[in-house]
Design an enzyme around this catalytic site. Structure first.
Site, mmCIF file in Angstrom:
data_model
loop_
_atom_site.group_PDB
_atom_site.id
_atom_site.type_symbol
_atom_site.label_atom_id
_atom_site.label_comp_id
_atom_site.label_asym_id
_atom_site.label_seq_id
_atom_site.Cartn_x
_atom_site.Cartn_y
_atom_site.Cartn_z
ATOM 1 N N CYS A 1 0.826 -1.207 0.000
ATOM 2 C CA CYS A 1 0.000 0.000 0.000
ATOM 3 C C CYS A 1 0.861 1.259 0.000
ATOM 4 C CB CYS A 1 -0.931 -0.003 1.210
ATOM 5 S SG CYS A 1 -0.078 -0.081 2.801
ATOM 6 N N ASN A 2 2.140 1.125 0.353
ATOM 7 C CA ASN A 2 3.014 2.293 0.456
ATOM 8 C C ASN A 2 4.142 2.314 -0.575
ATOM 9 O OD1 ASN A 2 1.789 3.594 2.660
ATOM 10 N ND2 ASN A 2 2.705 2.115 4.053
ATOM 11 N N ARG A 3 4.229 1.298 -1.451
ATOM 12 C CA ARG A 3 5.316 1.283 -2.430
ATOM 13 C C ARG A 3 4.996 0.363 -3.601
ATOM 14 N NH1 ARG A 3 10.149 0.833 -0.294
ATOM 15 N NH2 ARG A 3 9.406 1.022 1.841
ATOM 16 N N GLU B 1 8.414 -2.742 10.772
ATOM 17 C CA GLU B 1 7.218 -3.594 10.637
ATOM 18 C C GLU B 1 7.565 -4.866 9.870
ATOM 19 O OE1 GLU B 1 5.423 -4.083 7.672
ATOM 20 O OE2 GLU B 1 6.411 -2.678 6.326
ATOM 21 N N GLN C 1 6.092 -9.543 2.068
ATOM 22 C CA GLN C 1 5.861 -8.959 0.748
ATOM 23 C C GLN C 1 7.080 -9.118 -0.153
ATOM 24 O OE1 GLN C 1 4.863 -5.280 2.592
ATOM 25 N NE2 GLN C 1 2.658 -5.601 2.441
ATOM 26 N N GLY D 1 -5.859 8.205 9.500
ATOM 27 C CA GLY D 1 -5.003 7.334 8.709
ATOM 28 C C GLY D 1 -5.470 5.903 8.840
ATOM 29 N N MET E 1 1.163 2.552 10.642
ATOM 30 C CA MET E 1 1.296 3.357 11.856
ATOM 31 C C MET E 1 -0.060 3.612 12.495
ATOM 32 S SD MET E 1 4.406 3.929 12.700
ATOM 33 C CE MET E 1 4.499 5.390 13.721
ATOM 34 N N ALA E 2 -1.071 3.854 11.661
ATOM 35 C CA ALA E 2 -2.424 4.064 12.190
ATOM 36 C C ALA E 2 -2.920 2.801 12.891
ATOM 37 C CB ALA E 2 -3.374 4.448 11.067
#
Length: 430
Positions: A50-52, A114, A120, A189, A193-194
């Site tokens: 989701c971030n990369r 994390e 992944q 968020g 982190m959220a």
């Protein structure tokens, strides 16, 4: 061949752009296929989270490859090249190795340490193997990256850094508003982190937890895990009005919580603590001037963590990654000269065999024992003559210009290029 990485992540692009590049399973398969089909690309796979989104390739040419792979990501974002390119990053050869090892170790994650990224990374390797787009080069690289990730987590407490960041923020916030237990907490968020923030305040006994996010499905998914409320982003002001603690961690590009929003929402002097652990920050620093508001920023927490055990864990993982990168590159350079060394020794063996056959023809009266002794002596001479140059070329492989030493050896002994290349094929070396 050299490793080339072209990617985009939370470190380089706003959330809105990342959402446009985000891929489902079919999209990942298509991107791997398209990358592998590019000219000059011999191997390919993709790490997609989701971030990369990062395309890993083995290429025989940098220029041309980087432009083509960048275009693939631009097309998937539906953006024009000029606006998209500043958000892409490129790592080549040694830098690509270092980047992947940092990713697998959790150093490049939004929530540092994390563990999800390790799975992944493993999935990217599995997918490439399954599709037949990962060969010897990327297979060795990803296998080692997975080992680095496991070692980092086994030998350090890196997986506790992100929780420590959240806990440190809450500890500072509680000094202003009191214990989280019984309070209304708003989390803005829905990423890693959220999730940590929501889990932490739930464990501490928050009476009401609201999860606010631009993407309703993501907010609902996170809220459901902790019996929280999913709230639409356009209702953020209403949530701020009744909150005791606000935690923001979206990493969006631009301010989400302005001074005006907070000032208009808070109609009394009841204390409100705001923890901003986003990078770049979500909260306008001016909100600290609103009566009753305490702002805890990432800079304060990062400075505190740097001096804490958590900060030391990050530094220890950086040391491990640096050590592993150095070892991997040294082994790769040594492997690059192996085909030349093997071809040289094969040539020497052929020369010895040819001369022995010639000797047998000229001296047919030699008995088997004498022939064996002569053959043994000649081979020892050949081995001794080749020993020093082959040892030295392996030693020089760890110095700058190692490839040229192997090439010089091949040139000096007039080795057949096909013979050198053939050494790599049976074992799959690269």
């Amino acid at each position: 061949m050299s490793v080339l990485v072209v990617g985009i992540s939370h470190n380089s692009a706003p959330v809105a752009l990342l959402e446009r590049v985000a891929l489902d399973d079919d999209g990942v398969h298509k991107l791997v296929t398209d990358a592998a089909a590019c000219e000059h690309v011999t191997e390919a796979t993709v790490i997609s989270t989701c971030n990369r989104v990062e395309v890993y390739t083995d290429v025989d040419r940098f220029h041309g490859s980087v432009e083509t792979l960048s275009r693939l990501l631009v097309e998937r974002a539906g953006a024009d090249t000029e606006s998209m390119l500043p958000h892409l990053y490129v790592h080549y050869d040694d830098a690509a190795v270092s980047h992947l090892f940092q990713v697998a170790a959790g150093l490049d994650s939004m929530a540092v340490g994390e563990g999800q990224i390790l799975g992944q990374t493993r999935e990217a390797l599995r997918l490439g193997q399954e599709m037949g787009t990962v060969g010897p080069s990327l297979n060795v690289l990803f296998q080692q990256a997975l080992r680095v990730g496991k070692r980092s987590r086994a030998e350090t407490g890196i997986d506790q850094v992100a929780p420590s960041l959240v806990s440190a923020g809450i500890e500072r916030a509680e000094a202003a508003v009191g214990p989280v237990e019984g309070k209304h907490v708003v989390v803005v968020g829905a990423g890693a982190m959220a999730g940590l923030a929501t889990a932490t305040v739930a464990r501490l006994g928050a009476e009401q937890i609201s999860v606010v996010n631009r993407t309703a499905d993501n907010a609902a998914r996170l809220a459901a895990e902790y019996s929280a409320r999913a709230v639409a982003f356009d209702r953020l002001r209403e949530e701020v009005a009744t909150a005791d603690l606000l935690i923001t961690c979206t990493g969006a590009n631009g301010t989400l919580v302005s001074r005006d929003l907070v000032a208009e929402a808070r109609t009394d002097d009841r204390p409100l603590a705001i923890i901003d652990i986003a990078l770049p920050h979500d909260v306008d620093p001016a909100v600290a001037s609103v009566p009753g508001v305490t702002l805890v920023g990432l800079a304060q927490l990062a400075d505190a963590l740097h001096r804490s055990d958590a900060g030391r864990e990050v530094e220890e993982v950086r040391r491990i990654v640096g050590e592993e990168v150095t070892a991997f590159l040294a082994a790769r350079r040594q492997a690059s000269v192996t085909p030349t060394v093997v071809a040289l020794r094969s040539m020497a063996t052929s020369v010895v065999d040819a001369e022995m056959a010639r000797l047998e023809g000229r001296l047919p009266g030699l008995d088997a024992h004498d022939l064996a002794e002569i053959r043994h002596a000649v081979r020892r001479v050949a081995d001794k003559l080749l020993h020093e140059p082959t040892v030295r070329v392996k030693e020089l492989a760890n110095e700058h210009g190692a490839v040229s030493y192997a090439a010089a050896l091949a040139e000096l002994f007039a080795l057949d290029p096909e013979a050198v290349d053939a050494v790599t094929r049976p074992e799959g070396l690269s």
